[in-house]
Write an enzyme that holds these catalytic residues in place. Structure first.
Site, short mmCIF file in Angstrom:
data_model
loop_
_atom_site.label_atom_id
_atom_site.label_comp_id
_atom_site.label_asym_id
_atom_site.label_seq_id
_atom_site.Cartn_x
_atom_site.Cartn_y
_atom_site.Cartn_z
N GLU A 159 0.80 -1.22 0.00
CA GLU A 159 0.00 0.00 0.00
C GLU A 159 0.84 1.29 0.00
O GLU A 159 0.64 2.17 0.84
CB GLU A 159 -0.97 -0.04 1.20
CG GLU A 159 -1.91 -1.24 1.10
CD GLU A 159 -2.89 -1.37 2.26
OE1 GLU A 159 -2.56 -0.93 3.37
OE2 GLU A 159 -3.98 -1.92 2.04
N VAL A 160 1.78 1.36 -0.94
CA VAL A 160 2.57 2.59 -1.08
C VAL A 160 1.79 3.51 -2.03
O VAL A 160 1.87 3.36 -3.24
CB VAL A 160 3.98 2.29 -1.65
CG1 VAL A 160 4.83 3.56 -1.64
CG2 VAL A 160 4.66 1.20 -0.83
#
Ligand SMILES: [Zn+2]
Length: 485
Positions: A159-160
Protein backbone atom coordinates in the site's frame (compact mmCIF):
# COMPACT_ATOMS: atom_id res chain seq x y z
CA UNK A 1 27.95 -37.77 6.53
CA UNK A 2 26.16 -37.80 3.21
CA UNK A 3 23.09 -39.43 4.80
CA UNK A 4 23.08 -36.83 7.53
CA UNK A 5 23.19 -34.05 5.01
CA UNK A 6 20.25 -35.52 3.14
CA UNK A 7 18.34 -35.92 6.36
CA UNK A 8 19.04 -32.29 7.23
CA UNK A 9 18.08 -31.17 3.75
CA UNK A 10 14.81 -33.13 3.96
CA UNK A 11 14.09 -31.68 7.32
CA UNK A 12 14.82 -28.20 6.04
CA UNK A 13 12.47 -28.85 3.14
CA UNK A 14 9.72 -29.89 5.48
CA UNK A 15 10.30 -26.80 7.56
CA UNK A 16 10.21 -24.65 4.45
CA UNK A 17 6.62 -25.33 3.49
CA UNK A 18 3.08 -25.50 4.80
CA UNK A 19 3.64 -22.83 7.40
CA UNK A 20 0.85 -21.35 9.44
CA UNK A 21 2.22 -18.17 10.93
CA UNK A 22 0.30 -16.17 13.49
CA UNK A 23 0.64 -12.49 12.65
CA UNK A 24 1.24 -10.30 15.69
CA UNK A 25 0.40 -6.76 14.65
CA UNK A 26 2.07 -4.81 17.43
CA UNK A 27 1.12 -1.38 16.11
CA UNK A 28 -2.01 -1.61 18.23
CA UNK A 29 -2.50 -3.03 21.72
CA UNK A 30 0.77 -4.97 21.96
CA UNK A 31 0.34 -7.74 24.52
CA UNK A 32 2.32 -7.84 27.72
CA UNK A 33 5.16 -10.36 27.60
CA UNK A 34 3.45 -12.23 30.46
CA UNK A 35 0.45 -12.70 28.17
CA UNK A 36 2.65 -13.88 25.30
CA UNK A 37 4.02 -16.49 27.70
CA UNK A 38 0.51 -17.90 27.88
CA UNK A 39 -0.59 -17.55 24.27
CA UNK A 40 2.51 -18.64 22.39
CA UNK A 41 2.18 -22.24 23.67
CA UNK A 42 -1.52 -22.00 22.82
CA UNK A 43 -0.72 -20.94 19.23
CA UNK A 44 1.27 -24.15 18.95
CA UNK A 45 -1.61 -26.22 20.33
CA UNK A 46 -3.92 -24.59 17.82
CA UNK A 47 -1.68 -25.64 14.93
CA UNK A 48 0.61 -22.67 14.29
CA UNK A 49 4.15 -23.22 13.01
CA UNK A 50 5.50 -19.72 13.54
CA UNK A 51 5.01 -16.03 14.25
CA UNK A 52 5.09 -13.12 11.84
CA UNK A 53 5.95 -10.28 14.18
CA UNK A 54 5.19 -6.79 12.92
CA UNK A 55 7.03 -4.81 15.56
CA UNK A 56 6.27 -1.32 14.24
CA UNK A 57 7.24 1.00 17.11
CA UNK A 58 7.40 -1.81 19.69
CA UNK A 59 10.97 -2.77 18.77
CA UNK A 60 13.67 -1.25 21.02
CA UNK A 61 15.34 0.77 18.27
CA UNK A 62 18.41 2.60 19.53
CA UNK A 63 21.08 5.08 18.48
CA UNK A 64 19.93 7.21 15.55
CA UNK A 65 16.60 5.39 15.59
CA UNK A 66 15.89 5.88 19.27
CA UNK A 67 12.83 8.07 18.64
CA UNK A 68 11.21 5.38 16.49
CA UNK A 69 10.75 3.11 19.52
CA UNK A 70 7.54 3.83 21.39
CA UNK A 71 8.05 4.72 25.02
CA UNK A 72 6.40 1.38 25.80
CA UNK A 73 8.50 -0.62 23.32
CA UNK A 74 9.59 -4.10 24.36
CA UNK A 75 13.00 -4.29 25.96
CA UNK A 76 15.82 -6.35 24.44
CA UNK A 77 15.18 -8.91 27.16
CA UNK A 78 11.52 -9.09 26.13
CA UNK A 79 12.53 -9.71 22.50
CA UNK A 80 14.83 -12.54 23.65
CA UNK A 81 12.07 -13.95 25.85
CA UNK A 82 9.65 -13.99 22.91
CA UNK A 83 12.24 -15.88 20.86
CA UNK A 84 12.83 -18.30 23.68
CA UNK A 85 9.08 -18.95 23.92
CA UNK A 86 8.89 -19.50 20.17
CA UNK A 87 11.81 -21.90 20.28
CA UNK A 88 10.37 -23.87 23.21
CA UNK A 89 7.24 -24.33 21.15
CA UNK A 90 9.02 -25.11 17.86
CA UNK A 91 7.69 -21.96 16.23
CA UNK A 92 9.76 -20.00 13.74
CA UNK A 93 9.86 -16.21 13.90
CA UNK A 94 9.70 -13.92 10.88
CA UNK A 95 10.09 -10.25 11.80
CA UNK A 96 8.34 -7.67 9.63
CA UNK A 97 9.85 -4.21 9.16
CA UNK A 98 8.08 -1.80 6.83
CA UNK A 99 10.45 -0.40 4.22
CA UNK A 100 8.38 1.97 2.04
CA UNK A 101 4.76 2.71 2.94
CA UNK A 102 2.97 2.45 6.30
CA UNK A 103 5.97 4.31 7.60
CA UNK A 104 4.02 6.68 9.84
CA UNK A 105 5.68 5.40 12.99
CA UNK A 106 8.98 6.78 11.64
CA UNK A 107 7.91 9.71 9.49
CA UNK A 108 5.70 11.26 12.19
CA UNK A 109 8.86 12.27 14.06
CA UNK A 110 10.36 15.65 13.23
CA UNK A 111 13.78 14.06 12.87
CA UNK A 112 12.60 11.90 9.94
CA UNK A 113 10.20 14.38 8.38
CA UNK A 114 12.61 15.13 5.55
CA UNK A 115 12.28 11.52 4.36
CA UNK A 116 8.59 11.97 3.49
CA UNK A 117 7.52 11.69 -0.14
CA UNK A 118 4.73 14.21 0.50
CA UNK A 119 5.76 16.77 3.14
CA UNK A 120 2.30 16.88 4.71
CA UNK A 121 1.68 13.14 4.77
CA UNK A 122 3.58 10.70 6.97
CA UNK A 123 2.85 7.44 5.15
CA UNK A 124 5.47 6.85 2.45
CA UNK A 125 9.15 7.65 2.37
CA UNK A 126 10.90 9.20 -0.61
CA UNK A 127 12.89 6.55 -2.50
CA UNK A 128 15.09 9.21 -4.08
CA UNK A 129 16.41 10.54 -0.81
CA UNK A 130 19.50 8.45 0.05
CA UNK A 131 18.76 8.86 3.76
CA UNK A 132 15.56 6.82 3.27
CA UNK A 133 17.45 3.67 2.34
CA UNK A 134 19.93 4.30 5.14
CA UNK A 135 17.14 4.53 7.71
CA UNK A 136 15.48 1.34 6.44
CA UNK A 137 18.78 -0.57 6.43
CA UNK A 138 19.56 0.61 9.92
CA UNK A 139 16.17 -0.66 11.10
CA UNK A 140 16.75 -4.00 9.38
CA UNK A 141 20.21 -4.29 10.99
CA UNK A 142 18.89 -3.60 14.48
CA UNK A 143 16.08 -6.16 14.13
CA UNK A 144 18.44 -8.75 12.60
CA UNK A 145 20.90 -8.16 15.42
CA UNK A 146 18.34 -9.30 18.00
CA UNK A 147 17.12 -12.22 15.86
CA UNK A 148 19.98 -14.56 15.10
CA UNK A 149 19.48 -17.52 12.78
CA UNK A 150 16.51 -16.17 10.86
CA UNK A 151 15.32 -18.01 7.77
CA UNK A 152 13.01 -15.25 6.48
CA UNK A 153 12.57 -11.52 6.91
CA UNK A 154 9.48 -9.56 5.78
CA UNK A 155 9.97 -6.05 4.36
CA UNK A 156 6.26 -5.13 4.15
CA UNK A 157 6.15 -2.78 1.13
CA UNK A 158 2.36 -2.83 0.84
CA UNK A 159 0.00 0.00 0.00
CA UNK A 160 2.57 2.59 -1.08
CA UNK A 161 0.10 5.21 -2.28
CA UNK A 162 2.45 8.19 -2.54
CA UNK A 163 5.13 7.53 -5.07
CA UNK A 164 6.89 9.66 -7.66
CA UNK A 165 5.35 12.87 -6.30
CA UNK A 166 8.22 14.92 -4.88
CA UNK A 167 10.54 17.01 -7.02
CA UNK A 168 13.51 14.67 -6.49
CA UNK A 169 11.49 11.67 -7.65
CA UNK A 170 9.93 13.50 -10.58
CA UNK A 171 13.35 14.61 -11.77
CA UNK A 172 14.76 11.13 -11.36
CA UNK A 173 11.86 9.56 -13.24
CA UNK A 174 12.41 12.04 -16.06
CA UNK A 175 16.19 11.63 -16.24
CA UNK A 176 16.20 7.85 -15.89
CA UNK A 177 12.97 7.43 -17.85
CA UNK A 178 11.26 5.53 -15.02
CA UNK A 179 7.58 4.87 -14.42
CA UNK A 180 6.15 5.08 -10.90
CA UNK A 181 6.16 1.29 -10.87
CA UNK A 182 9.85 1.17 -11.78
CA UNK A 183 10.61 3.69 -9.08
CA UNK A 184 8.85 1.36 -6.65
CA UNK A 185 10.88 -1.62 -7.88
CA UNK A 186 14.09 0.33 -7.64
CA UNK A 187 13.69 1.10 -3.92
CA UNK A 188 12.51 -2.45 -3.13
CA UNK A 189 15.47 -3.90 -4.99
CA UNK A 190 17.89 -1.69 -3.05
CA UNK A 191 16.41 -2.96 0.24
CA UNK A 192 16.29 -6.58 -0.95
CA UNK A 193 19.85 -6.49 -2.28
CA UNK A 194 21.01 -5.12 1.03
CA UNK A 195 19.46 -8.12 2.79
CA UNK A 196 20.76 -10.60 0.23
CA UNK A 197 24.35 -9.38 0.45
CA UNK A 198 24.56 -8.76 4.18
CA UNK A 199 22.39 -11.67 5.34
CA UNK A 200 22.82 -14.36 2.66
CA UNK A 201 21.08 -17.07 4.68
CA UNK A 202 17.92 -14.97 5.06
CA UNK A 203 15.23 -14.91 2.38
CA UNK A 204 13.17 -11.75 2.10
CA UNK A 205 9.38 -11.68 1.83
CA UNK A 206 7.18 -8.78 0.70
CA UNK A 207 3.44 -8.17 0.41
CA UNK A 208 2.26 -8.62 -3.17
CA UNK A 209 -0.29 -5.85 -3.65
CA UNK A 210 2.06 -3.41 -5.39
CA UNK A 211 2.89 -6.16 -7.90
CA UNK A 212 -0.41 -7.93 -8.44
CA UNK A 213 -1.75 -5.60 -11.14
CA UNK A 214 1.55 -5.29 -12.99
CA UNK A 215 1.80 -6.76 -16.45
CA UNK A 216 4.04 -9.81 -16.77
CA UNK A 217 6.69 -8.24 -19.07
CA UNK A 218 7.09 -5.37 -16.61
CA UNK A 219 7.35 -7.82 -13.72
CA UNK A 220 9.94 -9.87 -15.59
CA UNK A 221 12.03 -6.77 -16.10
CA UNK A 222 11.66 -5.64 -12.50
CA UNK A 223 14.68 -7.59 -11.30
CA UNK A 224 12.75 -8.86 -8.27
CA UNK A 225 13.04 -12.52 -9.26
CA UNK A 226 15.56 -14.27 -7.03
CA UNK A 227 15.44 -11.48 -4.47
CA UNK A 228 12.15 -12.03 -2.71
CA UNK A 229 9.21 -14.36 -2.07
CA UNK A 230 5.86 -12.57 -2.39
CA UNK A 231 3.13 -12.97 0.22
CA UNK A 232 -0.20 -12.67 -1.56
CA UNK A 233 -2.78 -11.28 0.83
CA UNK A 234 -6.50 -11.61 0.38
CA UNK A 235 -9.00 -11.27 3.21
CA UNK A 236 -12.34 -11.53 1.41
CA UNK A 237 -14.85 -14.34 1.17
CA UNK A 238 -14.85 -14.29 -2.64
CA UNK A 239 -11.68 -14.39 -4.69
CA UNK A 240 -11.20 -10.89 -6.07
CA UNK A 241 -7.54 -10.82 -7.10
CA UNK A 242 -6.53 -10.47 -10.75
CA UNK A 243 -7.25 -13.89 -12.31
CA UNK A 244 -3.81 -14.05 -13.96
CA UNK A 245 -1.95 -13.45 -10.69
CA UNK A 246 -0.78 -17.08 -10.24
CA UNK A 247 0.40 -17.49 -13.81
CA UNK A 248 2.28 -14.21 -13.61
CA UNK A 249 3.85 -14.74 -10.21
CA UNK A 250 4.87 -18.32 -10.97
CA UNK A 251 7.00 -17.05 -13.87
CA UNK A 252 9.15 -15.05 -11.42
CA UNK A 253 8.73 -16.59 -8.05
CA UNK A 254 9.05 -20.36 -7.55
CA UNK A 255 8.12 -20.00 -3.87
CA UNK A 256 5.06 -18.21 -2.65
CA UNK A 257 3.30 -17.27 0.58
CA UNK A 258 -0.36 -16.57 1.23
CA UNK A 259 -1.88 -14.09 3.67
CA UNK A 260 -5.33 -14.77 5.13
CA UNK A 261 -6.98 -13.01 8.07
CA UNK A 262 -8.41 -14.12 11.41
CA UNK A 263 -9.27 -10.63 12.67
CA UNK A 264 -9.11 -6.95 11.86
CA UNK A 265 -10.21 -7.23 8.25
CA UNK A 266 -13.95 -6.61 8.30
CA UNK A 267 -14.21 -3.05 9.57
CA UNK A 268 -11.82 -0.45 10.94
CA UNK A 269 -13.82 0.01 14.14
CA UNK A 270 -15.04 -3.53 14.80
CA UNK A 271 -14.21 -4.87 18.23
CA UNK A 272 -15.79 -8.34 17.96
CA UNK A 273 -14.67 -10.93 15.44
CA UNK A 274 -17.20 -12.56 13.15
CA UNK A 275 -15.65 -16.01 12.92
CA UNK A 276 -17.99 -17.17 10.14
CA UNK A 277 -16.54 -14.54 7.82
CA UNK A 278 -12.98 -15.67 8.48
CA UNK A 279 -13.88 -19.33 7.98
CA UNK A 280 -15.12 -18.36 4.52
CA UNK A 281 -11.89 -16.47 3.81
CA UNK A 282 -9.84 -19.53 4.72
CA UNK A 283 -12.01 -21.90 2.71
CA UNK A 284 -11.45 -19.67 -0.33
CA UNK A 285 -7.71 -19.98 0.29
CA UNK A 286 -7.83 -23.75 0.73
CA UNK A 287 -9.54 -24.23 -2.61
CA UNK A 288 -7.23 -21.72 -4.32
CA UNK A 289 -4.17 -23.49 -3.01
CA UNK A 290 -5.46 -26.79 -4.30
CA UNK A 291 -6.10 -25.29 -7.71
CA UNK A 292 -2.88 -23.32 -8.12
CA UNK A 293 -0.25 -25.26 -6.18
CA UNK A 294 1.14 -27.06 -9.23
CA UNK A 295 2.30 -23.76 -10.65
CA UNK A 296 4.80 -23.22 -7.83
CA UNK A 297 7.78 -25.13 -6.58
CA UNK A 298 6.90 -24.52 -2.95
CA UNK A 299 3.83 -23.19 -1.24
CA UNK A 300 5.54 -21.73 1.81
CA UNK A 301 2.28 -21.49 3.69
CA UNK A 302 0.18 -18.81 5.30
CA UNK A 303 0.51 -15.79 7.47
CA UNK A 304 -2.84 -15.74 9.27
CA UNK A 305 -3.01 -12.00 9.78
CA UNK A 306 -4.67 -10.33 12.74
CA UNK A 307 -4.77 -6.56 12.34
CA UNK A 308 -4.89 -4.41 15.45
CA UNK A 309 -5.60 -1.15 13.64
CA UNK A 310 -5.91 -0.19 9.99
CA UNK A 311 -2.95 2.17 10.21
CA UNK A 312 -0.81 3.91 12.80
CA UNK A 313 -3.40 6.64 13.37
CA UNK A 314 -6.56 4.52 13.26
CA UNK A 315 -8.51 3.41 16.35
CA UNK A 316 -7.88 -0.02 17.78
CA UNK A 317 -9.98 -2.71 16.17
CA UNK A 318 -10.44 -6.34 17.26
CA UNK A 319 -8.12 -7.21 20.15
CA UNK A 320 -6.15 -10.44 20.21
CA UNK A 321 -7.73 -12.26 23.20
CA UNK A 322 -11.30 -11.94 21.92
CA UNK A 323 -10.13 -13.28 18.54
CA UNK A 324 -8.41 -16.43 19.81
CA UNK A 325 -11.48 -18.56 19.01
CA UNK A 326 -11.30 -17.20 15.44
CA UNK A 327 -7.56 -17.85 15.26
CA UNK A 328 -8.04 -21.44 16.47
CA UNK A 329 -10.74 -22.14 13.91
CA UNK A 330 -8.80 -20.51 11.05
CA UNK A 331 -5.58 -22.41 11.82
CA UNK A 332 -7.57 -25.64 11.97
CA UNK A 333 -9.30 -24.94 8.67
CA UNK A 334 -5.86 -24.54 7.06
CA UNK A 335 -4.65 -27.66 8.80
CA UNK A 336 -7.59 -29.89 7.86
CA UNK A 337 -8.54 -28.22 4.58
CA UNK A 338 -12.17 -27.96 5.60
CA UNK A 339 -14.56 -26.79 8.30
CA UNK A 340 -16.81 -29.31 10.00
CA UNK A 341 -18.34 -30.28 13.35
CA UNK A 342 -15.26 -32.29 14.42
CA UNK A 343 -13.01 -29.32 13.84
CA UNK A 344 -15.45 -27.04 15.69
CA UNK A 345 -15.50 -29.49 18.62
CA UNK A 346 -11.74 -29.81 18.63
CA UNK A 347 -11.00 -26.08 18.77
CA UNK A 348 -13.76 -25.54 21.36
CA UNK A 349 -12.09 -28.20 23.51
CA UNK A 350 -8.59 -26.68 23.22
CA UNK A 351 -9.99 -23.30 24.28
CA UNK A 352 -11.90 -25.03 27.10
CA UNK A 353 -15.38 -24.01 26.05
CA UNK A 354 -17.98 -26.00 28.01
CA UNK A 355 -20.03 -26.19 24.81
CA UNK A 356 -19.31 -25.01 21.26
CA UNK A 357 -17.54 -21.72 20.79
CA UNK A 358 -20.00 -19.37 19.07
CA UNK A 359 -19.21 -18.75 15.40
CA UNK A 360 -21.08 -15.44 15.45
CA UNK A 361 -20.55 -13.63 18.73
CA UNK A 362 -22.97 -10.83 17.88
CA UNK A 363 -26.07 -12.71 18.94
CA UNK A 364 -24.57 -13.88 22.24
CA UNK A 365 -26.38 -12.62 25.30
CA UNK A 366 -23.30 -13.32 27.33
CA UNK A 367 -20.10 -15.26 26.92
CA UNK A 368 -20.42 -19.03 27.13
CA UNK A 369 -18.17 -20.54 29.83
CA UNK A 370 -14.63 -21.00 28.55
CA UNK A 371 -11.11 -20.84 29.90
CA UNK A 372 -8.28 -19.73 27.62
CA UNK A 373 -5.64 -17.05 28.19
CA UNK A 374 -7.48 -13.74 27.93
CA UNK A 375 -10.95 -15.29 28.16
CA UNK A 376 -12.02 -12.50 30.50
CA UNK A 377 -11.42 -9.94 27.72
CA UNK A 378 -13.49 -12.16 25.40
CA UNK A 379 -16.28 -12.34 27.99
CA UNK A 380 -16.25 -8.60 28.68
CA UNK A 381 -16.24 -7.68 24.98
CA UNK A 382 -19.32 -9.87 24.44
CA UNK A 383 -20.99 -8.26 27.44
CA UNK A 384 -20.11 -4.81 26.16
CA UNK A 385 -21.63 -5.68 22.80
CA UNK A 386 -24.85 -6.61 24.58
CA UNK A 387 -24.79 -3.44 26.68
CA UNK A 388 -24.07 -1.32 23.64
CA UNK A 389 -27.15 -2.74 21.93
CA UNK A 390 -29.29 -1.73 24.95
CA UNK A 391 -27.67 1.72 24.86
CA UNK A 392 -28.46 2.22 21.16
CA UNK A 393 -32.05 1.04 21.69
CA UNK A 394 -32.59 3.45 24.55
CA UNK A 395 -30.87 6.43 22.95
CA UNK A 396 -32.77 6.04 19.73
CA UNK A 397 -36.05 5.53 21.53
CA UNK A 398 -38.31 8.31 20.21
CA UNK A 399 -39.70 8.90 23.71
CA UNK A 400 -36.36 10.36 24.78
CA UNK A 401 -36.44 12.91 21.99
CA UNK A 402 -40.12 13.65 22.49
CA UNK A 403 -40.32 14.03 26.27
CA UNK A 404 -36.82 14.08 27.69
CA UNK A 405 -34.50 15.98 25.41
CA UNK A 406 -31.79 18.24 26.84
CA UNK A 407 -33.79 21.43 26.21
CA UNK A 408 -36.77 20.14 28.14
CA UNK A 409 -34.67 18.83 31.02
CA UNK A 410 -32.81 22.14 31.40
CA UNK A 411 -36.09 24.03 31.61
CA UNK A 412 -37.63 21.40 33.88
CA UNK A 413 -40.50 21.29 31.41
CA UNK A 414 -41.25 17.61 31.80
CA UNK A 415 -44.13 15.28 32.39
CA UNK A 416 -43.17 12.82 35.18
CA UNK A 417 -45.35 10.11 33.71
CA UNK A 418 -42.99 9.84 30.74
CA UNK A 419 -39.73 11.10 32.17
CA UNK A 420 -39.68 9.00 35.36
CA UNK A 421 -39.48 5.62 33.56
CA UNK A 422 -37.02 6.95 31.00
CA UNK A 423 -34.67 8.38 33.64
CA UNK A 424 -34.79 5.13 35.55
CA UNK A 425 -33.98 3.15 32.43
CA UNK A 426 -30.96 5.42 31.88
CA UNK A 427 -29.89 5.09 35.53
CA UNK A 428 -30.16 1.29 35.36
CA UNK A 429 -28.07 1.14 32.18
CA UNK A 430 -25.51 3.50 33.71
CA UNK A 431 -25.17 1.13 36.65
CA UNK A 432 -24.49 -1.77 34.23
CA UNK A 433 -21.83 0.37 32.52
CA UNK A 434 -20.24 1.09 35.90
CA UNK A 435 -20.03 -2.59 36.77
CA UNK A 436 -18.61 -3.53 33.37
CA UNK A 437 -16.11 -0.64 33.49
CA UNK A 438 -14.34 -2.10 36.50
CA UNK A 439 -14.34 -5.57 34.98
CA UNK A 440 -13.10 -4.43 31.57
CA UNK A 441 -10.30 -2.31 32.98
CA UNK A 442 -9.12 -5.24 35.03
CA UNK A 443 -9.35 -7.86 32.26
CA UNK A 444 -7.70 -5.58 29.67
CA UNK A 445 -4.90 -4.72 32.12
CA UNK A 446 -4.05 -8.39 32.55
CA UNK A 447 -3.25 -8.62 28.84
CA UNK A 448 -2.24 -5.14 27.69
CA UNK A 449 -0.16 -2.20 28.85
CA UNK A 450 -2.04 0.72 30.38
CA UNK A 451 -1.93 2.86 27.23
CA UNK A 452 -3.94 0.30 25.26
CA UNK A 453 -6.47 -0.16 28.06
CA UNK A 454 -6.85 3.60 28.33
CA UNK A 455 -7.22 3.99 24.57
CA UNK A 456 -9.81 1.26 24.22
CA UNK A 457 -11.88 2.53 27.13
CA UNK A 458 -11.76 6.12 25.89
CA UNK A 459 -12.67 5.23 22.33
CA UNK A 460 -15.32 2.59 22.76
CA UNK A 461 -16.61 2.71 26.32
CA UNK A 462 -16.45 6.09 28.04
CA UNK A 463 -18.27 8.22 25.43
CA UNK A 464 -21.40 6.10 25.96
CA UNK A 465 -21.05 5.87 29.70
CA UNK A 466 -20.48 9.64 29.96
CA UNK A 467 -23.54 10.33 27.86
CA UNK A 468 -25.69 8.33 30.28
CA UNK A 469 -24.06 10.04 33.25
CA UNK A 470 -24.70 13.49 31.74
CA UNK A 471 -28.40 12.73 31.33
CA UNK A 472 -28.73 11.75 35.00
CA UNK A 473 -26.68 14.72 36.22
CA UNK A 474 -28.61 17.22 34.13
CA UNK A 475 -31.85 15.80 35.49
CA UNK A 476 -30.62 16.11 39.08
CA UNK A 477 -29.38 19.67 38.44
CA UNK A 478 -32.81 20.57 37.13
CA UNK A 479 -34.46 19.36 40.31
CA UNK A 480 -35.70 16.05 38.93
CA UNK A 481 -33.94 13.84 41.51
CA UNK A 482 -37.24 12.70 42.95
CA UNK A 483 -38.07 10.97 39.66
CA UNK A 484 -34.96 8.73 39.91
CA UNK A 485 -35.43 5.71 42.16
ZN1 LIG B 1 10.60 11.40 -3.66
Amino acid sequence: MHTNRCYTADRMNLMDQNHRLVHLDLKGAPPRVEYLEQVIPLFKKLGATGLLIEYEDMFPYYGDLEEVASQHAYSKEAIYRIQQLAEENSLIIIPLVQSFGHFEFVLKHEKFRSLREVPNYPMALCPSNPDSLMAVCMMIDQVMELHQGLRWFHIGADEVYHIGICDKCKKRMHVQNLTQQQLFFSHCKAVLNYIKVKYPSVTAIMWDDMLRHTELPVLLESGLAGLVEPMVWHYLTKFLLPPDIWDKFSKLFPNIWFGSAFKGATGSNMYLTNIGYHIENHLVWVSLQEKEKQKFQTIRGYAVTGWSRYDHYAVLCELLPQALPSLGICLSVLNKGTFNADLHNGVSAVLKFKSHLPISPFQCLGAPPCDFPGHKVYRDMLDFNHLEASYEDLMHNESIFTWMNEYQIKRNFVNPVHVGPLLNAVAKLLESFRILKARLQSSLSEVFYDTATEEWMNVYFFPKKHKLKDIIENARNSGLSSLIE
